[in-house]
Design an enzyme around this catalytic site. Structure first.
Site, PDB file in Angstrom:
ATOM      1  N   LYS A   1      40.026  39.802  36.679  1.00 37.98           N
ATOM      2  CA  LYS A   1      40.152  40.100  38.116  1.00 37.98           C
ATOM      3  C   LYS A   1      41.596  39.911  38.567  1.00 37.98           C
ATOM      4  O   LYS A   1      42.145  40.741  39.299  1.00 37.98           O
ATOM      5  CB  LYS A   1      39.231  39.176  38.931  1.00 37.98           C
ATOM      6  CG  LYS A   1      37.774  39.585  38.871  1.00 37.98           C
ATOM      7  CD  LYS A   1      36.846  38.510  39.443  1.00 37.98           C
ATOM      8  CE  LYS A   1      35.395  38.897  39.208  1.00 37.98           C
ATOM      9  NZ  LYS A   1      34.443  37.820  39.473  1.00 37.98           N
TER      10      LYS A   1
ATOM     11  N   GLN B   1      33.812  32.045  42.040  1.00 39.99           N
ATOM     12  CA  GLN B   1      33.148  32.544  40.834  1.00 39.99           C
ATOM     13  C   GLN B   1      31.837  31.783  40.603  1.00 39.99           C
ATOM     14  O   GLN B   1      31.825  30.558  40.578  1.00 39.99           O
ATOM     15  CB  GLN B   1      34.087  32.371  39.627  1.00 39.99           C
ATOM     16  CG  GLN B   1      33.562  32.944  38.333  1.00 39.99           C
ATOM     17  CD  GLN B   1      33.444  34.473  38.355  1.00 39.99           C
ATOM     18  OE1 GLN B   1      34.324  35.177  38.834  1.00 39.99           O
ATOM     19  NE2 GLN B   1      32.335  34.975  37.837  1.00 39.99           N
TER      20      GLN B   1
ATOM     21  N   ASP C   1      32.675  39.177  48.096  1.00 40.61           N
ATOM     22  CA  ASP C   1      31.486  39.327  47.251  1.00 40.61           C
ATOM     23  C   ASP C   1      30.284  39.785  48.078  1.00 40.61           C
ATOM     24  O   ASP C   1      29.273  40.225  47.524  1.00 40.61           O
ATOM     25  CB  ASP C   1      31.138  37.978  46.595  1.00 40.61           C
ATOM     26  CG  ASP C   1      31.443  37.960  45.108  1.00 40.61           C
ATOM     27  OD1 ASP C   1      31.614  39.050  44.523  1.00 40.61           O
ATOM     28  OD2 ASP C   1      31.499  36.865  44.529  1.00 40.61           O
TER      29      ASP C   1
END
Ligand code: NDP
Length: 300
Positions: free
Chosen positions: A54, A98, A121
């Site tokens: 990422k 994460q 997200d």
């Protein structure tokens, strides 16, 4: 019949190029550089790989990447303090924690402490509610990537029968909401679904997000249907050498691709689109934060 392969790798590269182009124009016209902060707690090997990749792709599209690595036993209060600091940092437009988090951390509490406008997200309860009521939100990356591929292939999805196998908060449920938003007739299947084969056979679009290697065989697929395989399953592959592994999806690619009209491969299908959509979401969040027009086609 042999299915058209929906090449997620190539499509993701196009999405990233579009993001990079817009980032360049944001910088030139407004002096703004989108910033993405990724928070990793602990040493989980797969998570470390995702976070590295990422970070690399964030920089490649011209954004600022900030990675915060915290010890596995970081107290919840310290993680919440970091998120608060990132929420208040005007140079940070997207925050991603994460997952999975170590067991002592309350995942829902942590996710819901992120400013919803920076929740790239799309897991914050406010974004879940906005998506569910058809309002502008941050859309979870994996379902967004699946929707982009479906729109690219079909044009309009209106009136199509869609089955989503899996009802998780991160894939299955938001995927179903997006398909409903595009006027599909949506069925959500799960581990208690009776006669899954029959349910899948009726679908023009099948999205498999289960986490069970090759569980959907070709004879469940309606001829000509579009199959989106979200599953990522690592299997031993002794034929490739000692200790070697290979990735497979939730769909039996060999038999399904003989029947389907179009299908995503694993790897090279949904996976690359997920990261491309994370970058798209960061750009969208940055544009919204600065009152600048959002690029077309990068969100719903
Ligand atoms: P979860 O484990 O959270 O959810 C799995 C879902 O599958 C559940 O709803 C479960 O039903 C359902 N299920 C399990 N067994 C069956 C069965 N036999 N028949 C029908 N449904 C079943 O997984 P995720 O949604 O997080 O992920 C799904 C897959 O997608 C995984 O392989 C994951 O690695 C992959 N993934 C890939 C991403 C990408 O970028 N390509 C991103 C995110 C995930 P129930 O609710 O009843 O238990």
């Amino acid at each position: 019949m042999s299915a058209e392969i929906l090449d997620g790798k190539a499509f993701a590269a196009k999405v990233r190029a579009k993001v990079a182009d817009h980032v360049g124009r944001l910088k030139a016209a407004h002096g703004i550089t989108p910033g993405l902060a990724v928070v990793l707690v602990g040493e989980d090997a797969a998570s470390q790989v995702y976070v590295r990749s990422k970070g690399k792709l964030t920089v490649e599209v011209g954004m600022n990447s900030h990675t915060h690595k915290l010890d596995v036993d970081t107290p919840e209060v310290d993680l919440l303090a970091l998120i608060k600091q990132l929420n208040n940092d005007a140079d940070i437009h997207g925050i991603l924690v994460q997952l999975p988090l170590p067991k002592h951390l309350n995942e829902a509490l942590v996710i819901n402490s992120i400013d919803p406008a920076k929740d790239v997200d799309g897991f914050h309860i406010s974004n879940v509610g906005l998506l569910g009521t058809g309002q502008k939100s941050m859309v979870p990356c994996t379902p967004l990537g699946c929707l982009m591929m479906l729109r690219e292939h079909h044009g309009s999805l209106s009136g199509l029968d869609a089955v989503v196998i899996g009802r998780s908060n991160i894939v299955g449920k938001p995927m179903a909401q997006l398909l409903l938003g595009d006027s599909c007739t949506v069925t959500i299947a799960h581990s208690r679904t009776r006669d899954l084969a029959d349910v899948v056979r009726r679908a023009d679009i099948v999205v498999a997000a289960v986490g069970r290697p090759e569980m959907v065989p070709g004879d469940w697929i309606k001829p000509g249907a579009t199959v989106i395989d979200v599953g990522i399953n690592r299997l031993d592959a002794p034929e490739r050498g000692i200790g070697k592994t290979r990735l497979v999806g939730d769909v039996d690619f060999a038999s399904a691709s003989a029947v389907a009209g179009a299908i995503t491969p694993v790897p090279g299908g949904v996976g690359p689109m997920t990261i491309a959509c994370l970058l798209a979401n960061t750009l969208t969040a940055c544009c919204r934060a600065n009152g600048v027009a959002e690029p077309e086609g990068l969100t719903v």
